[in-house]
Design an enzyme around this catalytic site. Structure first.
Site, PDB file in Angstrom:
ATOM      1  N   CYS A   1       1.453 -15.642  -0.313  1.00 24.77           N
ATOM      2  CA  CYS A   1       1.366 -16.969  -0.927  1.00 24.77           C
ATOM      3  C   CYS A   1       2.029 -17.018  -2.291  1.00 24.77           C
ATOM      4  O   CYS A   1       2.494 -18.073  -2.718  1.00 24.77           O
ATOM      5  CB  CYS A   1      -0.086 -17.433  -0.976  1.00 24.77           C
ATOM      6  SG  CYS A   1      -0.660 -17.859   0.679  1.00 24.77           S
TER       7      CYS A   1
ATOM      8  N   ASN B   1      -8.033 -23.081   3.347  1.00 25.01           N
ATOM      9  CA  ASN B   1      -7.595 -22.192   4.424  1.00 25.01           C
ATOM     10  C   ASN B   1      -8.090 -22.695   5.783  1.00 25.01           C
ATOM     11  O   ASN B   1      -9.181 -23.254   5.911  1.00 25.01           O
ATOM     12  CB  ASN B   1      -8.001 -20.734   4.177  1.00 25.01           C
ATOM     13  CG  ASN B   1      -9.446 -20.522   3.811  1.00 25.01           C
ATOM     14  OD1 ASN B   1     -10.130 -21.429   3.352  1.00 25.01           O
ATOM     15  ND2 ASN B   1      -9.927 -19.310   4.006  1.00 25.01           N
TER      16      ASN B   1
ATOM     17  N   CYS C   1      -2.679 -14.454  -2.438  1.00 23.67           N
ATOM     18  CA  CYS C   1      -2.220 -13.216  -1.783  1.00 23.67           C
ATOM     19  C   CYS C   1      -0.709 -13.080  -1.982  1.00 23.67           C
ATOM     20  O   CYS C   1      -0.027 -14.028  -2.403  1.00 23.67           O
ATOM     21  CB  CYS C   1      -2.592 -13.222  -0.304  1.00 23.67           C
ATOM     22  SG  CYS C   1      -1.624 -14.367   0.707  1.00 23.67           S
TER      23      CYS C   1
ATOM     24  N   GLU D   1      -8.372 -21.216   9.571  1.00 21.98           N
ATOM     25  CA  GLU D   1      -8.261 -19.994  10.367  1.00 21.98           C
ATOM     26  C   GLU D   1      -8.017 -20.315  11.850  1.00 21.98           C
ATOM     27  O   GLU D   1      -8.012 -21.488  12.265  1.00 21.98           O
ATOM     28  CB  GLU D   1      -9.518 -19.146  10.167  1.00 21.98           C
ATOM     29  CG  GLU D   1      -9.628 -18.724   8.704  1.00 21.98           C
ATOM     30  CD  GLU D   1     -10.766 -17.768   8.415  1.00 21.98           C
ATOM     31  OE1 GLU D   1     -11.715 -17.663   9.218  1.00 21.98           O
ATOM     32  OE2 GLU D   1     -10.696 -17.113   7.346  1.00 21.98           O
TER      33      GLU D   1
ATOM     34  N   GLU E   1      -3.000 -22.044   0.260  1.00 25.62           N
ATOM     35  CA  GLU E   1      -1.727 -22.373  -0.381  1.00 25.62           C
ATOM     36  C   GLU E   1      -0.763 -23.009   0.621  1.00 25.62           C
ATOM     37  O   GLU E   1       0.082 -23.831   0.241  1.00 25.62           O
ATOM     38  CB  GLU E   1      -1.090 -21.105  -0.967  1.00 25.62           C
ATOM     39  CG  GLU E   1      -1.869 -20.499  -2.122  1.00 25.62           C
ATOM     40  CD  GLU E   1      -2.985 -19.534  -1.681  1.00 25.62           C
ATOM     41  OE1 GLU E   1      -3.427 -19.609  -0.516  1.00 25.62           O
ATOM     42  OE2 GLU E   1      -3.402 -18.726  -2.512  1.00 25.62           O
TER      43      GLU E   1
ATOM     44  N   CYS F   1      -3.318 -19.874   4.960  1.00 24.08           N
ATOM     45  CA  CYS F   1      -3.994 -19.779   3.669  1.00 24.08           C
ATOM     46  C   CYS F   1      -4.066 -21.162   3.022  1.00 24.08           C
ATOM     47  O   CYS F   1      -3.308 -22.075   3.375  1.00 24.08           O
ATOM     48  CB  CYS F   1      -3.233 -18.833   2.738  1.00 24.08           C
ATOM     49  SG  CYS F   1      -3.475 -17.078   3.093  1.00 24.08           S
TER      50      CYS F   1
HETATM   51  N1  THU Z   1      -6.871 -16.680   1.882  1.00 25.65           N
HETATM   52  C1  THU Z   1      -6.282 -17.797   1.336  1.00 25.65           C
HETATM   53  O1  THU Z   1      -6.510 -18.923   1.802  1.00 25.65           O
HETATM   54  N2  THU Z   1      -5.439 -17.633   0.293  1.00 25.65           N
HETATM   55  C2  THU Z   1      -5.164 -16.443  -0.313  1.00 25.65           C
HETATM   56  O2  THU Z   1      -4.314 -16.381  -1.184  1.00 25.65           O
HETATM   57  C3  THU Z   1      -5.925 -15.258   0.071  1.00 25.65           C
HETATM   58  C4  THU Z   1      -6.610 -15.348   1.384  1.00 25.65           C
HETATM   59  C5  THU Z   1      -7.761 -16.847   3.038  1.00 25.65           C
HETATM   60  C6  THU Z   1      -7.194 -16.381   4.343  1.00 25.65           C
HETATM   61  C7  THU Z   1      -8.445 -16.138   5.148  1.00 25.65           C
HETATM   62  O3  THU Z   1      -8.829 -17.352   5.775  1.00 25.65           O
HETATM   63  C8  THU Z   1      -9.509 -15.765   4.124  1.00 25.65           C
HETATM   64  O4  THU Z   1      -8.944 -16.106   2.851  1.00 25.65           O
HETATM   65  C9  THU Z   1      -9.889 -14.304   4.123  1.00 25.65           C
HETATM   66  O5  THU Z   1      -8.767 -13.507   3.994  1.00 25.65           O
END
Ligand code: THU
Length: 141
Positions: free
Chosen positions: A92, A45, A89, A47, A58, A56
């Protein structure tokens, strides 16, 4: 493609999580997947100060697959910063579904599941094709 090395995928996901850029949530995520040509792709991920812009893990995984020559996802694993399994999530799941090989498997908190199990009756390209065909046939003289 019956022989999936889940331990290797998990290890790649853990390695990917170490590259996460997470100054805001401090919640690293790593993902790894086997592609139908045998490649392994991974993502973490990334940000952003504008929180909603966050990518994310994914997203970076799918980008690596597409930019590295395309293909279809056969098997997928995702972990948090402690190396524990993490569910993709909802957004994703949609993203993965678009690029899934038939019968794609995911290593989930409740065991190995198919893409269809984690996103039943998914919206996908077929819905667009069906509508286009409907429009075409209803405007035909
Ligand atoms: N996150 C992911 O990278 N993938 C997911 O499927 C769930 C959430 C990340 C996004 C964010 O940077 C952190 O998790 C907290 O939500």
């Amino acid at each position: 493609m019956s022989e999936i090395d889940w331990d290797a995928l998990h290890a790649r996901a853990v390695e990917a999580s170490s590259r996460a850029y997470v100054p805001y949530s401090r919640f690293p995520v790593g993902a790894a997947a086997l592609v139908d040509d045998g490649r392994i792709v991974a993502g973490a991920n990334i940000e952003n100060a504008a929180y909603g812009v966050t990518l994310c893990a994914e997203c970076s995984l799918v980008s690596e697959m597409v930019m590295g020559g395309g293909g279809r996802l056969v098997a997928f694993a995702c972990v948090n910063g402690a190396g524990e399994r993490l569910m993709p999530c909802g957004r994703c799941r949609q993203l993965l579904s678009e690029h899934a090989a038939p019968g794609m498997l995911l290593d989930t908190v409740s065991g190995i599941r198919t893409m269809e199990e984690v996103l039943p009756d998914a919206f996908g390209p077929a819905a667009l094709d069906d509508y286009t065909e409907h429009q075409r046939s209803s405007t035909r003289g």
